[in-house]
Design an enzyme around this catalytic site. Structure first.
Site, short mmCIF file in Angstrom:
data_model
loop_
_atom_site.label_atom_id
_atom_site.label_comp_id
_atom_site.label_asym_id
_atom_site.label_seq_id
_atom_site.Cartn_x
_atom_site.Cartn_y
_atom_site.Cartn_z
N ASN A 1 46.23 -12.04 31.50
CA ASN A 1 46.04 -11.23 30.30
C ASN A 1 44.83 -11.69 29.50
O ASN A 1 44.27 -12.76 29.76
CB ASN A 1 47.29 -11.30 29.41
N CYS B 1 52.01 -5.41 36.18
CA CYS B 1 51.38 -4.48 35.24
C CYS B 1 51.28 -3.13 35.91
O CYS B 1 50.62 -2.99 36.94
CB CYS B 1 50.00 -4.99 34.83
N GLY B 2 51.96 -2.13 35.34
CA GLY B 2 52.02 -0.81 35.95
C GLY B 2 50.68 -0.10 36.00
O GLY B 2 50.28 0.44 37.03
N ASN C 1 59.13 -7.61 34.21
CA ASN C 1 58.68 -8.20 32.95
C ASN C 1 59.54 -7.63 31.82
O ASN C 1 60.07 -6.53 31.93
CB ASN C 1 57.18 -7.96 32.72
N HIS D 1 61.06 -5.97 28.37
CA HIS D 1 60.71 -4.90 27.43
C HIS D 1 61.83 -4.73 26.42
O HIS D 1 63.02 -4.74 26.78
CB HIS D 1 60.49 -3.57 28.16
N ASN E 1 57.46 -7.52 25.75
CA ASN E 1 56.70 -6.31 25.42
C ASN E 1 57.60 -5.47 24.52
O ASN E 1 58.83 -5.49 24.66
CB ASN E 1 56.37 -5.53 26.69
N GLU F 1 51.89 -5.11 23.79
CA GLU F 1 52.06 -5.81 25.05
C GLU F 1 52.05 -7.32 24.86
O GLU F 1 51.19 -7.86 24.16
CB GLU F 1 50.98 -5.41 26.05
N ARG F 2 52.99 -7.96 25.50
CA ARG F 2 53.04 -9.42 25.52
C ARG F 2 51.74 -9.97 26.11
O ARG F 2 51.37 -9.67 27.23
CB ARG F 2 54.24 -9.86 26.37
N CYS G 1 50.88 1.41 28.84
CA CYS G 1 51.63 0.36 29.54
C CYS G 1 52.56 1.04 30.53
O CYS G 1 53.51 1.72 30.12
CB CYS G 1 52.41 -0.50 28.55
N GLY H 1 56.09 -0.40 30.63
CA GLY H 1 56.73 -0.03 29.37
C GLY H 1 57.20 1.41 29.37
O GLY H 1 58.29 1.73 28.84
#
Length: 278
Positions: free
Chosen positions: A64, A73-74, A162, A164, A195, A213-214, A222, A225
């Site tokens: 990140n 990460c989508g 991850n 959410h 997130n 976002e984290r 995201c 997300g």
């Protein structure tokens, strides 16, 4: 070192060809410098295309903009699929990849007109899987109360590999994301941070979303997300299993399949420019 910058709905990444080594060619500290929008290239993260492992075609690693490493990460994996196809010279509709990530094997497929459809796998719903201490570890986290900024929020938590934390609001435009986002991310009930998505239900098949976002802060999109938000919407009775999710950077189509319990995300990924740094 050559790179290509990609963006998926405004969520932007520096893509690095790392296929000759299983170790990222850059350190987290170097990634932070490159992601700086004034003194570097500017991006939400750096993505490395590494050799495959565990019966996969390639491995994805991402740092990140703050140097932290998320599991997945989508939007980033859609950009990675386009990047790999360009490296291979196989940018054909229907081409798919098995990508090893810290969240498991993810399978993106190239679609027409620059779209990428991603099999995002099944969601994790138990408190211990997310992880969060909002509920006992073996229970789901649905419409739980969370105190942030002297206000009690009703939140639902989902992991897509991850964490959410999703809350439904009347008007996402009125959320002071820059101040409240960090309070959610670093709340002590999330031992690995989280997130945070704020969702406005326009219709049962159309959601508006803003995200903190984290490790990256406010971003224009995201993918994980958006998937987590549709899952939360179904669990709370707020939306259907097939939804358009509108983010500040554009729209994603998200389907939580009733047949196989898997989430499918479709959205764009576009090359912005190629350059050299070093």
């Amino acid at each position: 070192m050559e790179f290509t910058k990609y963006q998926g709905l405004g969520n932007d990444f520096i893509l690095v060809d790392n296929r000759q080594s299983p170790t990222p060619l850059l350190s987290p500290e170097e990634a932070v410098k490159l992601c700086d929008r004034h003194f570097g290239i500017g991006a939400d993260g750096v993505i490395f295309a590494l050799p495959g492992e565990e019966n996969s075609d390639y491995t994805m690693r991402i740092f990140n903009s703050d140097g932290s490493e998320p599991q997945m990460c989508g939007n980033g994996i859609r950009c990675l699929a386009r990047f790999l196809a360009k490296l291979e010279g196989t940018e054909t509709t229907g081409k798919s990849y098995r990508i090893h990530t810290l969240a498991g094997i993810i399978i993106p497929s190239l679609e027409a007109e620059g779209q990428v459809k991603v099999d995002m796998g099944t969601p994790f719903l138990l408190g211990k899987e997310i992880p969060t201490t909002l509920t006992p570890g073996e229970e789901k986290v649905i419409n739980q109360s969370l105190d942030v900024e002297n206000k009690s929020w009703s939140v639902t938590c989902v992991s897509m590999g991850n964490p959410h934390c999703i809350t439904f609001v009347e008007d996402v435009a009125k959320i002071p994301l820059e101040t409240i986002g960090p309070k959610f991310e670093h709340h002590p009930v999330f031992p690995e941070r989280t997130n945070t998505e704020f969702i406005e239900v326009v219709r049962r098949d159309y959601l508006k979303m803003r995200v903190w976002e984290r490790g990256a802060g406010i971003t224009l999109a995201c993918g994980t997300g958006a998937c987590a938000s549709v899952v939360a919407g179904v669990l709370t009775g707020n939306c259907d299993r097939l939804c358009t999710v509108e983010l500040p950077g554009g729209c994603l189509i998200i389907e939580w399949s009733q047949k196989d319990n898997r989430l499918y995300m479709t959205g764009p990924a576009e090359a912005v420019f190629t350059g050299v740094f070093g």
